[in-house]
Scaffold this active site. Sequence first.
Site, PDB file in Angstrom:
ATOM      1  N   GLU A  42       0.840  -1.194   0.000  1.00 16.94           N
ATOM      2  CA  GLU A  42       0.000   0.000   0.000  1.00 16.94           C
ATOM      3  C   GLU A  42       0.876   1.247   0.000  1.00 16.94           C
ATOM      4  O   GLU A  42       1.526   1.565   0.998  1.00 16.94           O
ATOM      5  CB  GLU A  42      -0.911   0.016   1.232  1.00 16.94           C
ATOM      6  CG  GLU A  42      -1.745   1.286   1.352  1.00 16.94           C
ATOM      7  CD  GLU A  42      -2.404   1.443   2.720  1.00 16.94           C
ATOM      8  OE1 GLU A  42      -2.675   2.599   3.111  1.00 16.94           O
ATOM      9  OE2 GLU A  42      -2.633   0.424   3.404  1.00 16.94           O
ATOM     10  N   ARG A  46       0.441  10.404   0.101  1.00 15.32           N
ATOM     11  CA  ARG A  46       0.819  11.481   1.011  1.00 15.32           C
ATOM     12  C   ARG A  46       1.981  12.318   0.494  1.00 15.32           C
ATOM     13  O   ARG A  46       2.408  13.261   1.159  1.00 15.32           O
ATOM     14  CB  ARG A  46       1.194  10.904   2.383  1.00 15.32           C
ATOM     15  CG  ARG A  46       0.085  10.095   3.032  1.00 15.32           C
ATOM     16  CD  ARG A  46       0.515   9.535   4.363  1.00 15.32           C
ATOM     17  NE  ARG A  46      -0.383   8.503   4.852  1.00 15.32           N
ATOM     18  CZ  ARG A  46      -0.189   7.787   5.937  1.00 15.32           C
ATOM     19  NH1 ARG A  46       0.900   7.979   6.675  1.00 15.32           N
ATOM     20  NH2 ARG A  46      -1.052   6.855   6.295  1.00 15.32           N
ATOM     21  N   LYS A 130     -10.971  -1.309   6.792  1.00 11.63           N
ATOM     22  CA  LYS A 130      -9.787  -0.862   7.517  1.00 11.63           C
ATOM     23  C   LYS A 130     -10.253  -0.273   8.851  1.00 11.63           C
ATOM     24  O   LYS A 130     -11.022   0.690   8.877  1.00 11.63           O
ATOM     25  CB  LYS A 130      -9.042   0.198   6.700  1.00 11.63           C
ATOM     26  CG  LYS A 130      -7.884   0.855   7.440  1.00 11.63           C
ATOM     27  CD  LYS A 130      -7.204   1.892   6.564  1.00 11.63           C
ATOM     28  CE  LYS A 130      -6.097   2.621   7.311  1.00 11.63           C
ATOM     29  NZ  LYS A 130      -5.334   3.550   6.456  1.00 11.63           N
TER      30      LYS A 130
END
Length: 209
Positions: A42, A46, A130
């Site tokens: 993953e 960002r 999640k």
Amino acid sequence: MTLSTLALAKSAPMIPVIVIEELAHAVPLAKALVAGGITTLEVTLRTPVALDAIRAIAAEVEGAVVGAGTLRKVADVAACIDAGCQFGVSPGSPAALMDAVQEAGFPFLPGCASPTEAMVLAERGFEVLKFFPAGAAGGVKMLSSLASPLADVAFCPTGGVSLKNAKDYLALPNVVTVGGSWVCPPDMARAEDWAGIERLARATTDALG
């Protein structure tokens, strides 16, 4: 969508949460993780180079299943699919983003931190969620409490998960995998210590199975 997401989550005991600051690090970092036995990756959205990093990993790293994390906007869905993402992850679950994900048929782990959020997402057809931020939201005790009333919902706890407590989460019947950043510390990436990252990945796969 949900079946492929569930199968993806079940395929690895942990999914590394990766922040790539320099594009040149993307491929060697991913290769180190794959060599250490961690193949589902993953890459978080960002940094400015995140999408290009995903594109490079998808094209150049054999054996890697690369996805994107920290999807927050509807536009992120199309951008990630265009970059070659095979799945996506979000810290929360705003309705517009969930609509876009389902319209695209994009394998996805939407974020939740409460029973209500989990119920809403399960009603929409998401089978694996999640749980974030796991440590702050109640951790193992919280997920254990949800196992009976929400028996049909699977979770990937992330946030506050480490190699020390990952087994505690994975022992729960409603946890199929965990997310964490301990296999790719930023300082090791900046130092280009790919061998060290491979060792961390190998230690994790040996410990978690």
